[in-house]
Scaffold this motif. Sequence first.
Motif, PDB file in Angstrom:
ATOM      1  N   SER A 159      13.391  12.902 -14.504  1.00 40.50           N
ATOM      2  CA  SER A 159      13.432  11.651 -13.646  1.00 40.50           C
ATOM      3  C   SER A 159      13.135  12.045 -12.477  1.00 40.50           C
ATOM      4  CB  SER A 159      15.014  11.167 -13.562  1.00 40.50           C
ATOM      5  OG  SER A 159      14.770  10.103 -13.023  1.00 40.50           O
ATOM      6  N   VAL A 160      11.901  11.399 -11.733  1.00 41.75           N
ATOM      7  CA  VAL A 160      10.920  11.470 -10.765  1.00 41.75           C
ATOM      8  C   VAL A 160      10.962  10.329 -10.236  1.00 41.75           C
ATOM      9  CG1 VAL A 160       9.570  12.915  -9.239  1.00 41.75           C
ATOM     10  CG2 VAL A 160      11.263  13.591 -10.806  1.00 41.75           C
ATOM     11  N   LYS A 161      11.591   9.666  -8.511  1.00 40.88           N
ATOM     12  CA  LYS A 161      10.363   9.351  -8.203  1.00 40.88           C
ATOM     13  C   LYS A 161      10.497   9.108  -6.720  1.00 40.88           C
ATOM     14  CE  LYS A 161      10.276   4.358  -6.921  1.00 40.88           C
ATOM     15  NZ  LYS A 161      10.953   2.917  -7.095  1.00 40.88           N
ATOM     16  N   PHE A 162       8.718   9.152  -6.160  1.00 44.98           N
ATOM     17  CA  PHE A 162       8.723   9.896  -4.933  1.00 44.98           C
ATOM     18  C   PHE A 162       8.747   8.516  -3.701  1.00 44.98           C
ATOM     19  CE2 PHE A 162       5.785  10.439  -1.190  1.00 44.98           C
ATOM     20  CZ  PHE A 162       6.024  11.379  -0.589  1.00 44.98           C
ATOM     21  N   SER A 163       9.138   8.671  -2.600  1.00 49.46           N
ATOM     22  CA  SER A 163       9.325   7.983  -1.795  1.00 49.46           C
ATOM     23  C   SER A 163       9.369   7.715  -0.410  1.00 49.46           C
ATOM     24  CB  SER A 163      10.616   6.506  -1.575  1.00 49.46           C
ATOM     25  OG  SER A 163      11.767   6.862  -1.594  1.00 49.46           O
ATOM     26  N   LEU A 164       8.942   7.525   0.767  1.00 52.25           N
ATOM     27  CA  LEU A 164       9.557   8.016   1.875  1.00 52.25           C
ATOM     28  C   LEU A 164      10.341   8.128   2.428  1.00 52.25           C
ATOM     29  CD1 LEU A 164       6.053   6.026   3.802  1.00 52.25           C
ATOM     30  CD2 LEU A 164       6.437   8.599   3.414  1.00 52.25           C
ATOM     31  N   ALA A 165      11.518   7.351   2.010  1.00 49.75           N
ATOM     32  CA  ALA A 165      12.853   8.014   2.070  1.00 49.75           C
ATOM     33  C   ALA A 165      13.639   7.525   0.860  1.00 49.75           C
ATOM     34  CB  ALA A 165      13.644   6.432   3.561  1.00 49.75           C
ATOM     35  N   PRO A 166      14.950   7.906   0.708  1.00 51.26           N
ATOM     36  CA  PRO A 166      15.224   8.155  -0.194  1.00 51.26           C
ATOM     37  C   PRO A 166      16.501   6.391  -0.068  1.00 51.26           C
ATOM     38  CG  PRO A 166      16.654   8.938   1.184  1.00 51.26           C
ATOM     39  CD  PRO A 166      15.448   8.857   2.382  1.00 51.26           C
ATOM     40  N   VAL A 214       1.591   7.208  -7.046  1.00 58.10           N
ATOM     41  CA  VAL A 214       0.685   7.535  -7.348  1.00 58.10           C
ATOM     42  C   VAL A 214       1.089   9.401  -7.056  1.00 58.10           C
ATOM     43  CG1 VAL A 214      -1.317   8.724  -6.130  1.00 58.10           C
ATOM     44  CG2 VAL A 214      -0.929   6.664  -6.946  1.00 58.10           C
ATOM     45  N   ALA A 215       2.033   9.473  -5.687  1.00 57.51           N
ATOM     46  CA  ALA A 215       2.216  11.357  -5.153  1.00 57.51           C
ATOM     47  C   ALA A 215       3.763  10.922  -6.883  1.00 57.51           C
ATOM     48  CB  ALA A 215       3.880  10.397  -3.875  1.00 57.51           C
ATOM     49  N   THR A 216       4.558  10.321  -7.444  1.00 60.07           N
ATOM     50  CA  THR A 216       4.591  10.391  -8.220  1.00 60.07           C
ATOM     51  C   THR A 216       4.270  10.347  -9.335  1.00 60.07           C
ATOM     52  OG1 THR A 216       7.246   8.641  -7.224  1.00 60.07           O
ATOM     53  CG2 THR A 216       7.200   9.353  -9.737  1.00 60.07           C
ATOM     54  N   ALA A 217       3.081  10.047  -9.253  1.00 58.23           N
ATOM     55  CA  ALA A 217       2.630  10.699 -10.824  1.00 58.23           C
ATOM     56  C   ALA A 217       1.676  11.853 -10.534  1.00 58.23           C
ATOM     57  CB  ALA A 217       1.483   9.613 -11.132  1.00 58.23           C
ATOM     58  N   VAL A 218       1.080  12.080 -10.129  1.00 58.97           N
ATOM     59  CA  VAL A 218       0.683  13.670  -9.103  1.00 58.97           C
ATOM     60  C   VAL A 218       1.929  14.914  -9.014  1.00 58.97           C
ATOM     61  CG1 VAL A 218       0.219  15.274  -7.510  1.00 58.97           C
ATOM     62  CG2 VAL A 218      -1.014  12.835  -7.632  1.00 58.97           C
ATOM     63  N   LEU A 219       3.151  14.134  -8.845  1.00 65.64           N
ATOM     64  CA  LEU A 219       4.091  15.514  -9.186  1.00 65.64           C
ATOM     65  C   LEU A 219       4.804  15.235 -10.451  1.00 65.64           C
ATOM     66  CD1 LEU A 219       6.358  14.226  -5.848  1.00 65.64           C
ATOM     67  CD2 LEU A 219       5.360  16.513  -6.536  1.00 65.64           C
ATOM     68  N   GLN A 271       1.299  -1.344   0.369  1.00 63.38           N
ATOM     69  CA  GLN A 271       0.173  -0.154   0.130  1.00 63.38           C
ATOM     70  C   GLN A 271       0.881   1.084  -0.200  1.00 63.38           C
ATOM     71  OE1 GLN A 271      -3.438   0.170  -0.501  1.00 63.38           O
ATOM     72  NE2 GLN A 271      -2.971   2.178  -0.400  1.00 63.38           N
ATOM     73  N   ILE A 272       2.306   1.073   0.674  1.00 61.73           N
ATOM     74  CA  ILE A 272       3.082   2.566   0.631  1.00 61.73           C
ATOM     75  C   ILE A 272       3.534   3.050  -0.632  1.00 61.73           C
ATOM     76  CG2 ILE A 272       5.414   2.610   1.394  1.00 61.73           C
ATOM     77  CD1 ILE A 272       3.771   2.503   4.075  1.00 61.73           C
ATOM     78  N   GLU A 273       3.950   1.353  -1.067  1.00 62.06           N
ATOM     79  CA  GLU A 273       4.714   1.981  -2.190  1.00 62.06           C
ATOM     80  C   GLU A 273       3.414   2.343  -3.758  1.00 62.06           C
ATOM     81  OE1 GLU A 273       6.397  -2.762  -2.871  1.00 62.06           O
ATOM     82  OE2 GLU A 273       7.688  -2.226  -2.088  1.00 62.06           O
ATOM     83  N   LYS A 274       2.497   1.246  -3.138  1.00 66.35           N
ATOM     84  CA  LYS A 274       0.879   2.012  -4.193  1.00 66.35           C
ATOM     85  C   LYS A 274       1.527   3.403  -4.156  1.00 66.35           C
ATOM     86  CE  LYS A 274      -3.836   1.677  -5.159  1.00 66.35           C
ATOM     87  NZ  LYS A 274      -4.725   1.323  -4.878  1.00 66.35           N
ATOM     88  N   ASN A 275       0.947   4.350  -2.781  1.00 62.22           N
ATOM     89  CA  ASN A 275       1.005   5.094  -2.961  1.00 62.22           C
ATOM     90  C   ASN A 275       1.986   6.226  -2.754  1.00 62.22           C
ATOM     91  OD1 ASN A 275      -1.477   4.848  -1.419  1.00 62.22           O
ATOM     92  ND2 ASN A 275      -0.503   4.921   0.901  1.00 62.22           N
TER      93      ASN A 275
END
Length: 151
Positions: free
Chosen positions: A33-40, A11-16, A4-8
Amino acid sequence: LKSQIEKNCRVATAVLKSWASRKNLERTDSRASVKFSLAPTHWEKSFRKWTNAILLMTRHPLGIPDMMRPNIWLGLAGHRVQDIDWQGVMKFAFSEHSNPDDDDLGIQIVKDLHRTGYSGFSGGEDSASRSSLKRVLLAYARWNKDVGYCQ
């Protein structure tokens, strides 16, 4: 929960990306080249994608959510210090050999020691505590010459 976190995050990456393209930010800031995650992750390519996502968030009117800021600071700091030779830093910073700047730094540190309130940290204002604090402050000033020593 992990999926669920990966899915979110996807979604955040797509929105950005969508917001950036509407604002024409991707092309001007080279943030394609953008990929959102909670931590790098600390692989260079993934880290660059993560920082690009964070940079896009800073440009958004709502900015970076307060709850994410501690993780972002830890991620950026962790990446910055991962390649530092800490044994070499300690050897240099805590060296018994005097550097050309040490005399001026030492004089300024000694002037300020009585104003630091170090007794609350060390349990007393004895000369050993004062000497330890002076040594740490001098080591930091040696290591980070851009900051040096400041009260």
